[in-house]
Design an enzyme around this catalytic site. Structure first.
Site, PDB file in Angstrom:
ATOM      1  N   ARG A 241      17.094 -40.635  39.103  1.00 57.26           N
ATOM      2  CA  ARG A 241      16.202 -41.302  38.811  1.00 57.26           C
ATOM      3  C   ARG A 241      15.301 -40.831  40.461  1.00 57.26           C
ATOM      4  NH1 ARG A 241      15.657 -39.721  34.732  1.00 57.26           N
ATOM      5  NH2 ARG A 241      14.517 -40.340  32.733  1.00 57.26           N
ATOM      6  N   HIS A 288      12.425 -31.462  37.384  1.00 56.98           N
ATOM      7  CA  HIS A 288      13.091 -32.960  35.999  1.00 56.98           C
ATOM      8  C   HIS A 288      13.426 -32.035  34.506  1.00 56.98           C
ATOM      9  CE1 HIS A 288      12.994 -37.484  34.642  1.00 56.98           C
ATOM     10  NE2 HIS A 288      13.771 -36.893  34.302  1.00 56.98           N
TER      11      HIS A 288
HETATM   12  N1  LIG Z   1      17.463 -35.321  34.651  1.00 52.93           N
HETATM   13  C1  LIG Z   1      16.754 -35.055  33.862  1.00 52.93           C
HETATM   14  O1  LIG Z   1      16.955 -34.880  32.948  1.00 52.93           O
HETATM   15  C2  LIG Z   1      17.757 -36.523  33.467  1.00 52.93           C
HETATM   16  C3  LIG Z   1      19.043 -36.328  32.372  1.00 52.93           C
HETATM   17  C4  LIG Z   1      19.542 -37.379  31.611  1.00 52.93           C
HETATM   18  C5  LIG Z   1      19.697 -38.978  32.198  1.00 52.93           C
HETATM   19  N2  LIG Z   1      19.612 -38.682  33.716  1.00 52.93           N
HETATM   20  C6  LIG Z   1      19.651 -40.020  34.657  1.00 52.93           C
HETATM   21  O2  LIG Z   1      21.344 -39.700  34.898  1.00 52.93           O
HETATM   22  C7  LIG Z   1      21.515 -41.255  35.495  1.00 52.93           C
HETATM   23  C8  LIG Z   1      22.660 -41.311  34.198  1.00 52.93           C
HETATM   24  O3  LIG Z   1      22.593 -41.319  33.038  1.00 52.93           O
HETATM   25  P1  LIG Z   1      23.835 -41.650  31.987  1.00 52.93           P
HETATM   26  O4  LIG Z   1      23.227 -42.061  30.420  1.00 52.93           O
HETATM   27  O5  LIG Z   1      25.127 -41.241  32.359  1.00 52.93           O
HETATM   28  O6  LIG Z   1      23.655 -42.851  32.656  1.00 52.93           O
HETATM   29  P2  LIG Z   1      24.572 -44.209  32.306  1.00 52.93           P
HETATM   30  O7  LIG Z   1      23.669 -45.445  30.833  1.00 52.93           O
HETATM   31  O8  LIG Z   1      25.447 -43.279  31.294  1.00 52.93           O
HETATM   32  O9  LIG Z   1      25.106 -45.303  33.113  1.00 52.93           O
HETATM   33  C9  LIG Z   1      25.679 -46.479  32.899  1.00 52.93           C
HETATM   34  C10 LIG Z   1      27.022 -46.344  34.110  1.00 52.93           C
HETATM   35  O10 LIG Z   1      26.298 -46.369  34.871  1.00 52.93           O
HETATM   36  C11 LIG Z   1      27.894 -47.363  36.290  1.00 52.93           C
HETATM   37  N3  LIG Z   1      26.766 -47.984  36.668  1.00 52.93           N
HETATM   38  C12 LIG Z   1      25.581 -49.230  36.621  1.00 52.93           C
HETATM   39  N4  LIG Z   1      25.099 -49.935  38.140  1.00 52.93           N
HETATM   40  C13 LIG Z   1      25.581 -49.469  38.570  1.00 52.93           C
HETATM   41  C14 LIG Z   1      25.510 -49.320  40.412  1.00 52.93           C
HETATM   42  N5  LIG Z   1      25.044 -50.126  41.227  1.00 52.93           N
HETATM   43  N6  LIG Z   1      26.256 -48.042  41.251  1.00 52.93           N
HETATM   44  C15 LIG Z   1      26.778 -46.813  40.779  1.00 52.93           C
HETATM   45  N7  LIG Z   1      27.001 -46.576  39.261  1.00 52.93           N
HETATM   46  C16 LIG Z   1      26.599 -47.727  38.467  1.00 52.93           C
HETATM   47  C17 LIG Z   1      27.946 -48.050  34.899  1.00 52.93           C
HETATM   48  O11 LIG Z   1      29.446 -46.931  35.012  1.00 52.93           O
HETATM   49  C18 LIG Z   1      27.656 -47.726  34.095  1.00 52.93           C
HETATM   50  O12 LIG Z   1      28.496 -48.048  32.775  1.00 52.93           O
HETATM   51  C19 LIG Z   1      20.190 -42.366  34.413  1.00 52.93           C
HETATM   52  O13 LIG Z   1      19.794 -42.484  36.168  1.00 52.93           O
HETATM   53  C20 LIG Z   1      19.478 -41.165  33.535  1.00 52.93           C
HETATM   54  O14 LIG Z   1      18.039 -41.023  33.848  1.00 52.93           O
HETATM   55  C21 LIG Z   1      18.747 -37.485  33.954  1.00 52.93           C
END
Ligand SMILES: NC(=O)c1ccc[n+]([C@@H]2O[C@H](COP(=O)([O-])OP(=O)(O)OC[C@H]3O[C@@H](n4cnc5c(N)ncnc54)[C@H](O)[C@@H]3O)[C@@H](O)[C@H]2O)c1
Length: 330
Positions: A241, A288
């Site tokens: 993000r 995105h």
């Molecule tokens: N660009 C896109 O189209 C797209 C698509 C899907 C997800 N995303 C983004 O990708 C990112 C990851 O998504 P996800 O579903 O894998 O997340 P997720 O919900 O699996 O992430 C949770 C994990 O992040 C870690 N975390 C929490 N706080 C943290 C911190 N302060 N520093 C480092 N790590 C920390 C922890 O391990 C936690 O369990 C998110 O920001 C999501 O919004 C973007």
């Protein structure tokens, strides 16, 4: 089962075989999906709903909606984050919530792998210099500090996406380091990565890729000090993000030409047309698109329908979301 999402989305996320799977375990409300929980048809459908199959465009499930849905027991979300969909009332009533974030993580991880390999190889820089007519490009590029060997990739967040990126990077001769306050040494050992703090990660990695959720604790976690510690010509990839990065500080580093960036997300999103990032040769902007799109969208509903099948068979959900993890997940 009642569907709730943008009407135009249904034909892109639920095909005949999905319908057949649903029909085998449930009775699916006929007609278009719900786009609100207030009108008369919505009230009628909610009254008998055991399961909501939701996707982008589903209305927020608040106490008023729940009052109209006395039998609701499962919200199977066919997309990623449920942050804007469910309210605390959903959890208070003991309703199970599942997410398809795991299926959405795969294309993000694949996009990231592609960008890491290109960045490590120095492809964007070579292309720009080649276009500029560099005479001895072949030799200078060949001897430059580039290549997919003997270098570190730094991942911020051992999240769903972060873990898949680790898996995808296994065949390559690259050292993977992770910063994640929830990981711990044992967790890092199990993943086969180095567990490092953020300063070490940004100062030792040729590519830094951000995969943490957007939370108060992660806002601007990559600011001027972290960017200043990044190695000359290192690449910052952000598919997470925009808010995790201080874009004023990032713009200064990118305008100076010291760093490269691949940005699928920005702050604001999209960037204003006046932003220099649109034109900079060391910046690769995408709108995105790293998450599921087109043919990848089917995987999301596939997972949501699997959750509904499991619910019908009284099996535990594969990817439940609980209220207490909302402060650390996307
Ligand atoms: N660009 C896109 O189209 C797209 C698509 C899907 C997800 N995303 C983004 O990708 C990112 C990851 O998504 P996800 O579903 O894998 O997340 P997720 O919900 O699996 O992430 C949770 C994990 O992040 C870690 N975390 C929490 N706080 C943290 C911190 N302060 N520093 C480092 N790590 C920390 C922890 O391990 C936690 O369990 C998110 O920001 C999501 O919004 C973007």
């Amino acid at each position: 089962v009642v569907l709730a999402m943008f009407d135009g989305l249904v034909d892109h996320v639920i095909d005949e075989s999905d319908r057949a799977r649903l029909d085998a375990v449930a009775s699916v409300a006929a007609g278009p999906p719900l786009a609100n929980f207030e009108d008369e048809r919505a009230r009628e459908l909610l009254h008998d709903a055991d399961v909501l199959l939701t996707h982008w465009g589903a209305p927020r499930i608040d106490g008023a909606a729940l009052d109209r849905a006395p039998s609701l027991r499962l919200v199977a979300h066919g997309a990623g984050t449920v942050r804007d969909l469910v309210t605390p009332a959903v959890f208070e009533r003991g309703i199970t919530v599942t997410t398809a974030a795991q299926a959405n993580a795969r294309p993000v991880a694949e996009y990231t792998l592609a960008m890491i390999l290109l960045a490590m190889k120095g492809v964007p820089d070579a292309r720009e210099r080649f276009r500029g007519g560099a005479d001895h490009l072949l030799l200078t590029h060949t001897l430059a500090d580039v290549g997919n060997a003997r270098a570190r990739v730094g991942l911020i967040g051992a999240s769903r996406v972060g873990r898949l990126v680790i898996e995808l990077l296994r065949p390559f001769e690259l050292d993977v380091a992770v910063f994640d306050p929830y990981l711990g040494d044992a967790g890092a050992r199990a993943l086969g990565v180095a567990n490092v703090d953020l300063d070490e990660l940004v100062s030792t990695s040729r590519v830094v890729s951000i995969h943490a959720p957007d939370l108060p604790a992660t806002r601007h976690m990559i600011g001027a000090p972290q960017l200043a510690r990044m190695r000359d010509h290192a690449t910052l990839i952000n598919t997470a993000r925009g808010r995790l990065v201080d874009h004023d500080a990032l713009e200064r580093e990118l305008v100076s030409g010291r760093l490269f960036a691949v940005l699928d997300v920005t702050d604001p999103e999209p960037l204003p047309r006046s932003s220099p990032l649109w034109e900079l040769p060391n910046v690769y902007l995408t709108p995105h698109v790293a998450g599921a799109e087109g043919r990848e969208l089917w995987r999301l509903t596939d997972l949501a329908i699997t959750e509904i099948e499991r619910f019908a068979r009284d099996e535990p959900p594969l990817h439940p979301v609980t209220a207490d993890e909302l402060d650390r997940i996307a």
